[in-house]
Enzyme design. Structure first.
Site, PDB file in Angstrom:
ATOM      1  N   ARG A 191      -3.826 -10.053   5.038  1.00  0.00           N
ATOM      2  CA  ARG A 191      -4.253 -10.104   3.629  1.00  0.00           C
ATOM      3  C   ARG A 191      -3.093  -9.603   2.779  1.00  0.00           C
ATOM      4  NH1 ARG A 191      -6.479  -6.865  -0.277  1.00  0.00           N
ATOM      5  NH2 ARG A 191      -8.063  -7.815  -1.595  1.00  0.00           N
ATOM      6  N   LYS A 234       0.811  -1.220   0.000  1.00  0.00           N
ATOM      7  CA  LYS A 234       0.000   0.000   0.000  1.00  0.00           C
ATOM      8  C   LYS A 234       0.846   1.274   0.000  1.00  0.00           C
ATOM      9  CE  LYS A 234      -4.440  -1.837   1.120  1.00  0.00           C
ATOM     10  NZ  LYS A 234      -5.411  -2.236   2.114  1.00  0.00           N
TER      11      LYS A 234
HETATM   12  N1  HH2 Z   1      -7.554  -3.787   0.695  1.00  0.00           N
HETATM   13  C1  HH2 Z   1      -7.893  -3.858  -0.624  1.00  0.00           C
HETATM   14  C2  HH2 Z   1      -8.999  -4.608  -1.032  1.00  0.00           C
HETATM   15  N2  HH2 Z   1      -9.741  -5.297  -0.143  1.00  0.00           N
HETATM   16  N3  HH2 Z   1     -10.174  -5.983   2.080  1.00  0.00           N
HETATM   17  C3  HH2 Z   1      -9.866  -5.935   3.377  1.00  0.00           C
HETATM   18  N4  HH2 Z   1     -10.586  -6.631   4.278  1.00  0.00           N
HETATM   19  N5  HH2 Z   1      -8.800  -5.194   3.849  1.00  0.00           N
HETATM   20  C4  HH2 Z   1      -8.012  -4.458   3.001  1.00  0.00           C
HETATM   21  O1  HH2 Z   1      -7.079  -3.792   3.484  1.00  0.00           O
HETATM   22  C5  HH2 Z   1      -8.314  -4.492   1.608  1.00  0.00           C
HETATM   23  C6  HH2 Z   1      -9.426  -5.266   1.170  1.00  0.00           C
HETATM   24  C7  HH2 Z   1      -7.053  -3.143  -1.614  1.00  0.00           C
HETATM   25  O2  HH2 Z   1      -6.020  -3.975  -2.089  1.00  0.00           O
HETATM   26  P1  HH2 Z   1      -6.035  -4.797  -3.468  1.00  0.00           P
HETATM   27  O3  HH2 Z   1      -7.112  -5.832  -3.451  1.00  0.00           O
HETATM   28  O4  HH2 Z   1      -4.687  -5.306  -3.753  1.00  0.00           O
HETATM   29  O5  HH2 Z   1      -6.303  -3.688  -4.566  1.00  0.00           O
HETATM   30  P2  HH2 Z   1      -7.569  -3.325  -5.441  1.00  0.00           P
HETATM   31  O6  HH2 Z   1      -8.675  -2.954  -4.505  1.00  0.00           O
HETATM   32  O7  HH2 Z   1      -7.090  -2.190  -6.299  1.00  0.00           O
HETATM   33  O8  HH2 Z   1      -7.936  -4.550  -6.239  1.00  0.00           O
END
Ligand code: HH2
Length: 293
Positions: free
Chosen positions: A255, A221
């Site tokens: 995660r 992040k």
């Molecule tokens: N962060 C993201 C997405 N979902 N869910 C939870 N519970 N906690 C988090 O910190 C979280 C989440 C963002 O990360 P990522 O899935 O890699 O990116 P994107 O939303 O751009 O697909």
């Protein structure tokens, strides 16, 4: 301590690794890498080989300003991946805010719903209250991905995140959802400045007083980029360091994108007796005898 989910009772006696599977063209760090079902399924298999404890499958990016998808399009992306991953022998989570997608994923057999909007969309709570055992992750954020980075005014970020998560958990309990199905997530990177994210990490233990296990997502992040000066593709060491800090401050589920590295780091943590590292010697994930596929 355990997390009740549909097919599995996940023992949280040791920290667990939730591997991210983004079936998206536009996620912030891996958009387009697993945008097709076949490559997303291969990615799931690879994460299982690397020792993942839970797979988190999502079809819509939550990055600031990401495109909003129709229900059918989000489901079309993730459905084949969910169906294939159900036989991989690990709990499956669906990362969605949409009640229709939650319902379809539960009907298909997923074990957990991970909602960055904490089941606040109309109908979402009812979907989960209508299921007897699915696990639920409630995350703190404000606004929508398009607007959230402008919503960072807090008097006391830790107290306000705690208040929000406590209120949302109470809403679920009032709807008849058992406490052991619920985990909470402070939502690192969602409607928070880098300093607010770091303060939450330093004071994360306050959130344990709510009485629920904590899940955290620090992986790759922006705050890690702000601290290290690294671009998103070069944040692996920073992500692993943040993951271990989060565990030492009481998190039970991490995660992450980089499963192998995180699993190794946790093994050293365990061997060296890091705080919270008094682990059982088995895998600790028990099939709870629920409907299995
Ligand atoms: N962060 C993201 C997405 N979902 N869910 C939870 N519970 N906690 C988090 O910190 C979280 C989440 C963002 O990360 P990522 O899935 O890699 O990116 P994107 O939303 O751009 O697909």
């Amino acid at each position: 301590m355990y997390w009740q989910t549909r097919r599995y009772q996940i023992d949280l006696g040791r920290p667990r690794v939730m591997g991210i599977v983004n079936v998206t063209p536009d996620s912030f760090s891996d958009g387009g890498q697993h945008g097709e079902a076949a490559s997303a399924i291969a990615h799931c298999e690879r994460l299982v080989e690397e020792g993942v404890d839970i797979l988190d499958i999502g079809g819509e990016s939550t990055r600031p300003g990401a495109a909003v998808l129709a229900d059918d399009e989000e489901w079309r992306r993730i459905a084949p991946v969910i169906r294939a991953a159900l036989s991989l022998g690990v709990p499956l989570s669906v990362d969605t805010c949409k009640p229709v997608v939650m319902q379809r994923a539960l009907d298909a057999g997923v074990d957990i719903v991970n909602d960055v909007q904490a089941l606040r969309r109309p109908g979402a709570l009812q979907v989960l209250a209508g299921h007897a055992t699915a696990g639920i992750c409630l995350m703190h954020m404000r606004g929508e991905p398009a607007t959230m980075q402008g919503l960072t005014d807090y008097v006391d970020v830790v107290a306000e995140v705690a208040q929000f998560l406590g209120d949302q958990a109470a809403r679920l309990r009032d709807a008849g959802i058992a406490a052991d199905r619920i985990v909470l997530d402070p939502g690192y990177g969602f409607a928070k400045s880098s300093e607010q994210n770091l303060q939450l990490l330093r004071e994360q233990q306050h959130l344990l007083a709510l009485g629920y296990p904590l899940l955290v997502g620090w992986s790759r992040k922006k705050t890690l980029g702000d601290v290290t000066g690294r671009a998103v593709g070069q944040r692996l060491p920073a992500s692993v360091a943040a993951a271990l800090l989060a565990v030492s401050h009481g998190a039970r589920i991490l995660r992450v994108h980089d499963v192998a590295a995180t699993v190794d780091a946790l093994k050293v943590w365990q061997a060296g007796g890091g705080p919270g590292a008094l682990f059982a010697d088995n895998s600790g994930i028990k099939n709870s005898g629920g409907s299995s596929q």
